[in-house]
Design an enzyme around this catalytic site. Structure first.
Site, PDB file in Angstrom:
ATOM      1  N   LYS A   1       0.822  -1.198   0.000  1.00  0.00           N
ATOM      2  CA  LYS A   1       0.000   0.000   0.000  1.00  0.00           C
ATOM      3  C   LYS A   1       0.870   1.269   0.000  1.00  0.00           C
ATOM      4  CE  LYS A   1      -2.810   0.399   3.526  1.00  0.00           C
ATOM      5  NZ  LYS A   1      -3.047   1.641   4.286  1.00  0.00           N
ATOM      6  N   ARG A  53     -11.515   3.360   8.521  1.00  0.00           N
ATOM      7  CA  ARG A  53     -11.229   1.994   8.946  1.00  0.00           C
ATOM      8  C   ARG A  53     -12.503   1.261   9.355  1.00  0.00           C
ATOM      9  NH1 ARG A  53      -5.905   0.786   9.617  1.00  0.00           N
ATOM     10  NH2 ARG A  53      -4.584   2.504  10.217  1.00  0.00           N
ATOM     11  N   ARG A  79      11.388  -9.337   5.844  1.00  0.00           N
ATOM     12  CA  ARG A  79      11.736  -7.926   5.986  1.00  0.00           C
ATOM     13  C   ARG A  79      12.770  -7.726   7.096  1.00  0.00           C
ATOM     14  NH1 ARG A  79       6.641  -4.105   5.379  1.00  0.00           N
ATOM     15  NH2 ARG A  79       6.156  -4.471   7.553  1.00  0.00           N
ATOM     16  N   ARG A 121      11.824  -6.766  12.919  1.00  0.00           N
ATOM     17  CA  ARG A 121      10.910  -6.192  13.909  1.00  0.00           C
ATOM     18  C   ARG A 121      10.016  -7.276  14.486  1.00  0.00           C
ATOM     19  NH1 ARG A 121       9.499  -0.842  10.690  1.00  0.00           N
ATOM     20  NH2 ARG A 121       8.232  -2.310   9.559  1.00  0.00           N
ATOM     21  N   ARG A 146      -2.445  -9.943  12.776  1.00  0.00           N
ATOM     22  CA  ARG A 146      -2.773  -8.631  12.204  1.00  0.00           C
ATOM     23  C   ARG A 146      -3.703  -8.770  11.006  1.00  0.00           C
ATOM     24  NH1 ARG A 146       3.016  -7.059  11.028  1.00  0.00           N
ATOM     25  NH2 ARG A 146       2.363  -5.104  10.081  1.00  0.00           N
TER      26      ARG A 146
END
Ligand SMILES: [Zn+2]
Length: 218
Positions: A14, A89, A128, A161, A172
């Site tokens: 995004k 949202r 990542r 992370r 998530r």
């Protein structure tokens, strides 16, 4: 141009698409998250109000966020289009945004829903790595640093992370899909929802998004 909402799960790209679209069409990128961070940093009245909720561990209430968006969308630079990212949202937020759009005569014209299969999202997120010092992002397969574990830019240490693991991503994603489903229905019923599959990569995603905007934009 076009008034756009961008939806998409973590890892769908995004942020990358947003950056490309605002560059291509020269429209402002309106991220409520960024706006709150800035307002808090600058200590504005709104920033202090938002901070009072966040510091207590609460979510910023809808009316505060909606007020922020109304103020931002009324500014001159939104006259020829804007791109909303991170808002709405929830259904009440989407309904409030409808009212704002009518009031300002700047209604939402296209909702781009970036999709991506789960396997690919997991691959992207779990690979990542981020520089501990300067924050530059890497990927262990698709965006390797010159020296493993070391930042090309500043020589800092790369780390994963806590949120960027498969387990955390699946949690998530669950939240994201629960939250977004009602929005898909809402904008789908208005004929504004368009899907773009980002599994095939950045270039094809951008091309598909541009084709949609060319069809509905002015
Ligand atoms: Zn670095």
């Amino acid at each position: 141009m076009c008034n756009i909402i961008l939806l998409g799960p973590p890892g769908a790209g995004k942020g990358t698409l947003a950056k490309q679209l605002i560059g291509e069409y020269n429209i402002p990128h309106i991220s409520t998250g960024d706006m709150f961070r800035e307002a808090i940093k600058d200590g504005t009245p709104l920033g202090r109000l938002a901070a009072s909720y966040i510091n207590e561990g609460h979510l910023v209430p809808d009316e505060v966020t909606i007020g922020l968006v109304r103020e931002r969308l009324s500014q001159d630079d939104c006259a020829n289009g804007y791109l909303l990212d991170g808002f709405p949202r929830t259904l009440p937020q989407a309904e409030a945004l409808d009212t704002i759009g009518v009031d300002l005569n700047r209604p939402i014209e296209v909702v781009i829903n970036i999709t991506c299969n789960e396997e690919e999202l997991v691959r992207r997120i779990s690979g990542r790595r981020v520089c501990r010092k300067c924050g530059t992002p890497y990927h262990i397969e698709t965006m390797k640093p010159k020296v493993e574990g070391v930042c090309d830019v500043c020589g800092g240490e790369l780390f994963q992370r806590k949120d960027d693991t498969k387990e955390s991503l699946l949690v998530r994603l669950g939240h994201y899909y629960n939250e977004t489903k009602p929005l898909e229905m809402f904008y789908g019923s208005k004929g504004l929802l368009h899907e773009v599959d980002s599994t095939l990569g950045v270039e094809k995603t951008m091309k598909a998004a541009k084709a949609i905007i060319a069809r509905v934009g002015k």
